[in-house]
Design a protein around this motif. Structure first.
Motif, PDB file in Angstrom:
ATOM      1  N   ARG A  61      79.807  -8.056 -19.672  1.00  0.00           N
ATOM      2  CA  ARG A  61      80.280  -9.023 -20.667  1.00  0.00           C
ATOM      3  C   ARG A  61      79.326  -9.162 -21.842  1.00  0.00           C
ATOM      4  O   ARG A  61      79.757  -9.427 -22.968  1.00  0.00           O
ATOM      5  CB  ARG A  61      80.490 -10.391 -20.003  1.00  0.00           C
ATOM      6  N   GLN A 259      84.157 -18.347 -17.053  1.00  0.00           N
ATOM      7  CA  GLN A 259      83.586 -17.572 -18.145  1.00  0.00           C
ATOM      8  C   GLN A 259      84.605 -17.491 -19.276  1.00  0.00           C
ATOM      9  O   GLN A 259      85.757 -17.125 -19.068  1.00  0.00           O
ATOM     10  CB  GLN A 259      83.204 -16.172 -17.666  1.00  0.00           C
ATOM     11  N   GLN A 798      89.770 -12.633 -19.059  1.00  0.00           N
ATOM     12  CA  GLN A 798      88.653 -13.183 -19.813  1.00  0.00           C
ATOM     13  C   GLN A 798      87.596 -12.141 -20.146  1.00  0.00           C
ATOM     14  O   GLN A 798      86.745 -12.372 -21.017  1.00  0.00           O
ATOM     15  CB  GLN A 798      88.013 -14.356 -19.067  1.00  0.00           C
ATOM     16  N   ASP A 799      87.628 -10.970 -19.474  1.00  0.00           N
ATOM     17  CA  ASP A 799      86.623  -9.938 -19.727  1.00  0.00           C
ATOM     18  C   ASP A 799      87.092  -8.880 -20.711  1.00  0.00           C
ATOM     19  O   ASP A 799      86.294  -8.065 -21.191  1.00  0.00           O
ATOM     20  CB  ASP A 799      86.232  -9.253 -18.419  1.00  0.00           C
TER      21      ASP A 799
END
Length: 828
Positions: A61, A259, A798-799
């Motif tokens: 990330r 995250q 989310q990544d």
């Protein structure tokens, strides 16, 4: 791993299986001899079966840039946002994965894993007197309106999906009907679920989890959640759904406790698969599943870029300008500037049109060079389905003969080997390679064996000459029908063949016509070639016969449920009829690059007259295969239904191979190509077919999700047949019992063994024949990371993002510098 024992008791002439999708195959056939039902060795289990790895550019990330918009192609705009309704589709699931809680997600091997973003823990805390599961929710988990995710949401979803309130229009209630009560634990973040009877697949429940605002009333469930969601709880929020364009826009969720999403925005854009090559060439997409020809075109663009050729040079090398020689160019220039004004005007218009085509191709190739192709195996398998409800396939011996005539290894290799993907056929209907329940049980049916197939057909009464000639035939025909007709009379044999095939309206044509059509097929445009098959010849020895109106079957199809997927390793038999020409995808030399090139084709088994003047018998590779089989005055002919749309080339190519394999044992086929929109609804679900190809998606919970696919059809009070999702209409009571036992035990190893036993019996019943795990080809911008061909695993939305210092605009500039000219405008 223990062996699968032989089934006990009798067998039923039916077995279960079927369903669709961008789809493919399912086949029905009957139960094998008890001695063939022995299980396979531990070498074939989930731990040793070949598994294709993910190809999604995994990147930490901290190396992914914050911000940006991802334009992601989907097949169509969602018809509903409620994943538990009958018309929910892949787009519905994609949206749900980004905006709603998933308590369990699948890993790379297709096994469920607890999602710590929502669950601190979940376990069975009591088994006596009732099974009790205690969920402890993440203390930070909240809906987008600020309310905690808790017991009220679990209760609302249970009540909506339990099936007790018929006002809810649900597609399925598997598992929820077993819940007796749901209680609050020590606080709202603890949820105690008590089951009325044990349920092994409890991890399948409450994913996705909807807020109580959606599940709390029939109106909000049935209508309110079709176009909007009152609250969400994922890394993204649902911002809008454009009714005109179909675009669905997701934005970063400011209340997300996990995250933070790397992307600002995800736009799901409906782009039909046939239009994706143009959309990618225009630079309007960042991520899209693609077909074989588009993948090859991208590979060719990358090859040009690596060789230092820009788009204009590529157009002259292999594009619209590649046919222009110096002499042609000089002649064209002379005509354009000659004294014949009318001719000069015509030539100038043609030159302008050609220059525009070269410019478009050059721009497209420059843009395509900014993408890469990521590939893996999709969590779905393609099957051949045999409809065992009526006709010849209602006889288990005929179904088994069809299955034994099919060389699954050859079919799998023809589709997967050119892509460098594992090409071992699935060995299970109920799990795919790598999953815990996977075990190769295909020996319960047996591998490809032409002689065994013929023996089964003969035992069922289907023999050469069995289709008696109608009264009033031409002189000499009666003698030709008798056994012992001399082999040296080719004219008589040909007449006998024609007359035998007429009663069944078979698509088998005279050999000369077959050769002619085969020659014509070899020059088809790339769009007509196999979607995933490089260098595959297109047989022309079958003429499509218009579908006849199907008699009323009285079949009732229940609402579809989430299908179970199955695949694994299977029999590796020698290819007998066809050649494959594997070409590496990376080389860019497949069908798109070789359009129009002659394909290597094996002789059509030496059918009389095919390679010699009419009346001359050619050598026959398979004795007796030329003559259609018959029984009681009727020829053996099966209706083979295939979709005709532009995204189904692969199915049709595989179908052509199957036709020739069946022809080798004397089974004729009527190939009927139908529109994609009617393929499933009007043919598969209604039972208007004998053979069909389609796909089933995978499941981590086969005892629950696969049961309706293989459940024994039951007659309803009105005389119709209740098939659930078993579109092959073949099943047995014992298979149903094994599914019920597997779903009802809390001993994990026992449940897995019961699933494997059920699979062995499904193989034996031969209602469906898994052929190959579907390839997954994804075009992605070269700078897009943590996205691509995920295989089994669920995306971590989310990544997903773009590499740092490699935003889309910067990537375009790099491509411009590499290719030597601008790639054209692109949407940001």
């Amino acid at each position: 791993m223990s062996q699968i024992g032989a089934p006990q008791g009798g067998t039923c002439p039916k077995s279960p299986r079927s369903r669709t999708l961008r789809t493919v195959a399912t086949l029905t056939s009957a139960v094998l001899a008890v001695t063939a039902l022995a299980g396979c060795s531990a070498d074939d289990d989930a731990d040793t079966a070949p598994v294709a790895v993910q190809d999604n550019a995994p990147t930490p990330r901290d190396l992914v840039a914050d911000g940006g918009t991802l334009r992601w192609a989907v097949d169509a705009a969602p018809t509903t946002l409620n994943a538990f309704q009958a018309d929910a589709d892949a787009t519905t699931s994609r949206i749900a994965g980004a905006v709603l809680p998933a308590l369990y997600t699948l890993d790379q091997r297709g096994r469920p894993q607890r999602n710590p973003d929502y669950l601190e823990s979940a376990q069975v805390v009591e088994t006596e007197p009732k099974q009790v599961v205690l969920y402890k929710l993440n203390q930070q988990a909240v809906w987008s309106d600020g309310r905690e995710i808790g017991a009220p949401d679990f209760v609302a979803q249970w009540r909506a999906l339990s099936g007790r309130d018929t006002a809810y229009w649900t597609a399925r209630n598997s598992g929820y009907e077993r819940i007796e009560k749901i209680e609050r634990g020590k606080n709202d973040l603890e949820v105690r679920v008590t089951f009325s009877k044990p349920y092994a697949d409890w991890q399948s429940l409450f994913t996705p989890l909807y807020p109580k605002q959606v599940m709390g009333s029939p109106d909000s469930f049935n209508d309110g959640a079709r176009t909007t969601l009152k609250a969400t709880a994922g890394p993204f929020l649902l911002k809008s759904a454009d009714a005109k364009s179909g675009d669905v826009t997701l934005i970063r969720n400011p209340r997300w406790w996990g995250q933070a999403a790397k992307l600002d925005t995800v736009v799901l854009k409906p782009v039909p698969r046939a239009d994706r090559a143009d959309a990618l060439a225009a630079g309007t997409l960042d991520l899209a599943e693609i077909d074989r020809s588009t993948a090859e075109r991208i590979s060719l663009a990358l090859k040009d870029a690596r060789a230092g050729r820009n788009g204009a040079q590529a157009a002259l090398a292999h594009g619209p300008g590649s046919s222009i020689t110096p002499s042609k160019a000089l002649k064209s220039w002379a005509l354009a500037h000659g004294s014949d004004e009318e001719k000069a005007e015509e030539v100038r218009a043609a030159r302008k049109k050609n220059q525009e085509a070269i410019a478009r191709y050059a721009s497209a190739q420059d843009t395509l060079a900014t993408y890469v192709v990521r590939k893996s195996l999709e969590p779905a398998y393609t099957q051949l389905s045999l409809n065992g409800e009526s006709g010849p396939l209602s006889d288990e011996r005929v179904r088994r003969a069809v299955a034994r005539a099919i060389d699954r290894q050859e079919l799998a290799e023809s589709v997967l080997k050119p892509l460098g993907l594992p090409a071992k056929p699935p060995g299970s209907h109920l799990a795919l390679a790598g999953q815990a329940a996977y075990k190769d049980s295909s020996d319960a049916l047996g591998g490809q064996d032409t002689q065994e197939a013929r023996a089964l057909l003969a035992d069922a009464g289907w023999v050469p000459g069995g289709a008696e000639q109608p009264a009033g035939t031409k002189a000499g025909s009666e003698a030709e029908k008798k056994e012992g007709t001399e082999k040296g009379a080719p004219e008589k044999k040909e007449a006998e063949k024609k007359e035998a095939e007429k009663p069944a309206k078979s698509t088998a044509t005279a050999p000369a016509d077959a050769k002619k059509k085969s020659d014509e097929a070899s020059g088809d445009a790339p769009s007509d070639e196999g979607l995933y098959i490089v260098g595959d010849d297109k047989p022309g020895d079958r003429r499509a016969v218009p579908a006849q109106a199907a008699p009323g079957t009285g079949t009732r199809v229940l609402t579809p449920a989430p299908a179970a997927a199955l695949q694994g390793a299977a029999l590796q038999a020698r290819a007998e009829a066809l050649d494959t020409r594997p070409e590496a995808l990376e080389a860019g030399t497949g069908s798109a690059a070789r359009a129009g090139a002659p394909q290597a084709v094996k002789p059509d088994r030496g059918a009389a007259g095919a390679y010699a003047p009419r009346g001359t018998a050619a050598p026959a590779a398979v004795p007796g295969a030329q003559q259609a089989l018959g029984k009681d005055g009727k020829a053996l002919s099966l209706r083979f239904v295939l979709p005709s749309g532009p995204g189904s080339e692969s199915l049709r190519t595989v179908g052509d191979r199957i036709v020739r394999m069946l022809d080798a044992v004397g089974i004729r086929t009527e190939v009927t190509k139908v529109p994609d929109e009617s393929f499933f609804k009007d043919h598969i679900a209604s039972g208007d077919y004998d053979l069909a190809l389609y796909s089933w998606p995978a499941s981590a919970f086969p005892a629950t999700d696969a049961r309706p696919i293989f459940a024994k059809p039951e007659p309803a009070s009105d005389g119709s047949l209740m098939v659930e999702q078993n579109y092959s209409r073949v099943g047995t009571d014992r298979i149903d019992q094994l599914f019920d036992q597997a779903a009802g035990t809390l001993d994990e190893e026992e449940a897995l063994e019961l699933v494997r036993q059920a699979d062995a019996r499904i193989w034996a019943a031969a209602g469906s024949i898994p052929l190959y795990q579907r390839p997954q080809l994804v075009a992605a911008r070269a700078d897009l990371v943590n996205a691509g061909a995920w295989g089994f695993a669920a995306p971590r939305y989310q990544d997903i993002g773009f590499e740092k210092d490699a935003s889309p605009k910067k990537a375009d500039k790099k491509a411009d510098k590499r290719t030597g000219e601008k790639t054209g405008e692109k949407a940001d």
